[in-house]
Design a protein around this motif. Structure first.
Motif, mmCIF file in Angstrom:
data_model
loop_
_atom_site.group_PDB
_atom_site.id
_atom_site.type_symbol
_atom_site.label_atom_id
_atom_site.label_comp_id
_atom_site.label_asym_id
_atom_site.label_seq_id
_atom_site.Cartn_x
_atom_site.Cartn_y
_atom_site.Cartn_z
ATOM 1 N N ASP A 12 -66.146 6.878 -7.877
ATOM 2 C CA ASP A 12 -65.949 5.670 -7.057
ATOM 3 C C ASP A 12 -64.827 4.843 -7.674
ATOM 4 N N ARG A 66 -63.306 2.238 -5.891
ATOM 5 C CA ARG A 66 -63.166 0.983 -5.160
ATOM 6 C C ARG A 66 -63.128 -0.206 -6.112
ATOM 7 N N HIS A 89 -62.454 5.970 -2.380
ATOM 8 C CA HIS A 89 -61.397 4.980 -2.587
ATOM 9 C C HIS A 89 -61.431 3.832 -1.574
ATOM 10 N N GLY A 90 -62.298 3.955 -0.547
ATOM 11 C CA GLY A 90 -62.357 2.924 0.478
ATOM 12 C C GLY A 90 -61.139 2.974 1.393
#
Length: 781
Positions: free
Chosen positions: A707, A709, A739-740
């Motif tokens: 993750d 983000r 990564h969003g």
């Protein structure tokens, strides 16, 4: 920094924009004091503050700063014993309340890292008791309320009684003697109730005259009958004011006692409002947080001048300080050379002041001790200096202060004198600055400087593009390409005869013609490269669309398959239950007939067992055509390849959930699968032992997803690089990178990283139920 550079680069206009974005007078005051810092750590702290403000504004869109005012003068007056007015006391209470609301707002924020803001909020003292004391005495309109004290309530009751009695008495007079009045109303003069009496009837009322009309026809008379009542009213009002002063004195004393935390709260609120003013300006300019360094490196992608309207500004890539320390820009007048100088200088001042710069993410800015500029017409009538003399005076002053950590901007270096001498002077000045290892950007018209950068490693040429077709500058900066003289082409398009143009060309020296031909060749190569890049980008966009469509169709297929499987299971269960019910009915009938037919019990048991076996066989076939009830031949471990009988697919063991279930990775999906539905296929070959400094311990586990983000761009890519190494050591065949969506910069960074990594076979977006385009699946070799 000297104040002259602020005027030359129009830094004061940036301060004005910041001032407009501040919400309180405190923040506006701080905006007016904006100045760049030469201290790298201080600048980094300022940039972190601005970035936190931008993050909060992006998440919430606003920040509550209402009700906060500059109460420092009130605090000072309380300290010296002055009596604060009700409105001043109310300002204090409003500021306390505003600080509490801001603190609550910040502390309730989630999904955003704001350590600086949280630390500032912890330093705010609530002062609830003082706020309640003030608001318990003063209403929202700045008036002391009746309930401020019991004595004040009593006095004001008396005042209302006196006023009522006076009005009643005067209204009776207006009815009985209306013909003697100019108007049948009760009015006030000198805080006393009076009647407008015609001058000829003045003697009929007695009492005192307090005023008369401009014509002298009307006298404002306080009749003798209400004089005593008015006196009583005035006495009550005096007592009222004394009680109000006593209450305000108590509030002023409380404010004085809390003056220290109040003053500190104001300083915190001032800093926070200034932070969010910088954040708002950054949002409006679509600016990015620069990475700061002290090595003189400037690197901006698609940088825009912050003072040019967005629909007019042309974005340019600018880089200096890595491969070269000096840039010499050539090109026509009004082509954008001076704008480029001011852009670099202004963005440098902004970055060193804690402001973000209007460029794409990933930009880098340097912290300089000094920024010098020689820009514009420096002619001085007062000192009787020519333009050239004035420029030289300024340049001499700059050269005396130059060192390796300075940025210098020269506009039309060497202009205003003989071209040959001016060009020689320009090259000598540049040599001196380059030798001192300063960063310098210079613009010039002299053709001699076009070849200057080719003989010096620290210098590169640049130019502003000119469109021959439209005879207009495009304002695009071309690094590495010197400016080309367009005089012949422009003259030809404007209608000058071919013979005159050829005659002029024959007079140009071979060296000049050779340079012009080389520049023309460079421009043609650049244009072809840009066309190829645009075509490649178009193809990539089309491929991305096709990929997304296929991904969507595959997701729909999986959802449809899952729905069909579920329907089949429900249908099969219904059939099995129906068959079981029918079998029980048959067995019941057989039992009832048993005594009559004298059938042995064990035969009934065998019949029931056959029915039960038939049911189990049916359920097993429905669940999976290949499923067997036996357990795997050996204990499964993370990384083992297994065959999932339920879906007739191979996958990899992620972890053991309990004695009866394992967590298995099937393609891009993770699910819990019963032990009886797994068949062992193979175990990955053990990784060859490496030195202890590079090999993780045998108990080291890597998650199949990462993750990123909320990470900074460069930090995120560093984490990704390390994670891929760990995932390869863990023998994962694919991993998920979260990564969003956001601006898309981090997504592009991850995919560009994947394209350049030798151990990454390919990548794709996650399914809709895994985050869609917010997740990239990497296939490892």
């Amino acid at each position: 920094m000297n104040q002259k550079i602020y005027k030359q680069l129009e830094f004061d206009k940036i301060k004005h924009l910041l001032h407009e974005n501040a919400s309180t007078s405190l923040g506006k005051e701080q905006a007016q004091q904006l100045a760049p810092s030469p201290d790298l750590e201080e600048v980094k702290q300022w940039q972190a503050e601005t970035d936190e403000a931008v993050s909060v504004l992006r998440l919430k869109g606003h920040v509550p700063l209402g009700g906060i005012t500059d109460i420092r003068p009130h605090i000072k007056r309380a300290n010296i014993g002055a009596l604060l007015s009700p409105s001043e006391c109310l300002d204090v209470a409003s500021t306390i309340y505003g600080g509490k609301q801001l603190k609550k707002f910040v502390e309730e924020l989630e999904d955003v890292e704001i350590p600086i803001l949280l630390d500032k909020m912890e330093q705010i003292t609530p002062l609830t008791s003082l706020e309640q004391s003030i608001k318990g005495c003063i209403d929202d309109y700045g008036q002391v309320m009746d309930g401020a004290s019991s004595k004040l309530r009593t006095i004001r009751t008396q005042i209302r009684t006196h006023e009522s009695r006076i009005r009643d008495h005067l209204e009776q007079l207006t009815k009985s003697k209306s013909q003697m009045l100019s108007d049948a109303i009760v009015t006030i003069r000198n805080d006393r109730y009076v009647l407008p009496v015609k001058s000829e009837y003045r003697a009929n009322f007695g009492g005192m005259v307090h005023d008369q009309s401009s014509s002298g026809q009307t006298m404002f008379v306080e009749p003798q009958a209400v004089v005593e009542l008015n006196n009583q009213l005035q006495e009550a009002r005096v007592k009222e004011q004394q009680e109000i002063d006593r209450i305000l004195q108590e509030l002023t004393s409380q404010i004085n006692e809390d003056s220290e935390p109040l003053s500190y709260n104001v300083s915190i609120l001032k800093a926070v409002d200034f932070m969010f003013a910088k954040g708002k300006l950054s949002q409006k300019q679509r600016a990015a947080r620069p990475t700061m360094n002290q090595e003189g490196r400037i690197r901006m992608k698609q940088a825009r001048h912050p003072l040019i309207p967005e629909d007019e500004v042309v974005a340019n890539d600018i880089e200096i300080g890595t491969d070269f320390t000096a840039i010499v820009i050539t090109g026509p007048n009004t082509g954008g050379k001076t704008v480029t100088l001011k852009l670099v200088g202004l963005c440098t001042l902004m970055a060193q002041s804690g402001l973000q710069v209007p460029a794409l993410d990933g930009c880098e800015m340097a912290v300089f001790d000094q920024v010098f500029a020689d820009i514009g017409d420096e002619q001085s009538i007062e000192q009787n200096l020519s333009t050239f003399s004035s420029h030289m005076t300024n340049i001499v002053s700059i050269l005396e202060k130059v060192h390796e950590n300075t940025l210098i901007l020269f506009d039309e270096l060497g202009a205003g004198t003989d071209p040959q001498e001016g060009a020689s002077l320009a090259m000598a000045i540049l040599d001196d600055v380059v030798q001192k290892q300063a960063r310098v950007i210079a613009t010039t018209h002299y053709p001699e400087l076009k070849a200057y950068g080719y003989n010096r490693d620290e210098v590169t040429n640049a130019s502003v593009e000119f469109d021959i077709e439209t005879l207009q500058p495009t304002y695009r900066l071309l690094l590495g390409v010197p400016g080309r003289s367009n005089a012949f082409d422009i003259s030809k398009r404007l209608g000058l005869s071919e013979g005159v143009i050829k005659q002029a060309q024959s007079m140009v020296s071979d060296d000049s013609r050779s340079v012009e031909n080389m520049i023309a060749s460079l421009e043609d190569s650049r244009k072809k490269a840009e066309q190829d890049h645009e075509q490649a980008a178009e193809i990539l966009e089309q491929a991305t669309e096709i990929h997304q469509e296929l991904q969507h169709e595959f997701n729909q297929y999986l959802q449809k398959k899952e729905k069909l499987d579920e329907n089949a299971k429900v249908k099969a269960k219904s059939i099995v239950e129906k068959a079981e019910k029918q079998a029980e009915e048959i067995l019941q009938e057989i039992r009832e007939m048993r005594d009559e037919a004298n059938i042995k019990e064990h035969r009934f048991i065998d019949a029931k067992k056959k029915l039960s076996d038939q049911k189990e066989s049916f359920e097993t076939k429905e669940t999976s055509k290949t499923q067997t009830a036996k357990k795997p031949s050996q204990e499964l471990k993370p990384g083992d390849e297994v065959h999932v009988l339920t879906f007739n697919q191979n996958g990899y063991v992620v972890a053991k959930v309990n004695a009866k279930e394992y967590e298995v990775q099937l393609g891009i999906m993770k699910m819990k699968v019963p032990v009886k539905s797994l068949e062992f296929v193979k175990r990955p070959e053990p990784v060859e032992k490496k030195p202890l400094s590079t090999i993780k311990g045998k108990n080291y586990h890597v998650k199949p997803e990462l993750d990123l983000r909320g990470e900074r761009y460069e930090d995120a890519l560093n984490r990704l690089d390390k994670y891929i190494d760990d995932a390869i050591l863990a023998n994962y065949h694919q991993v998920s990178i979260i990564h969003g969506k956001g601006t898309g910069a981090l997504m592009k960074g991850v995919q560009q990283f994947a394209q350049g990594h030798s151990r990454i076979k390919g990548y794709k977006f996650g399914h809709a139920n895994e985050g869609g385009s917010g997740v990239t699946i990497l296939e490892l070799k």
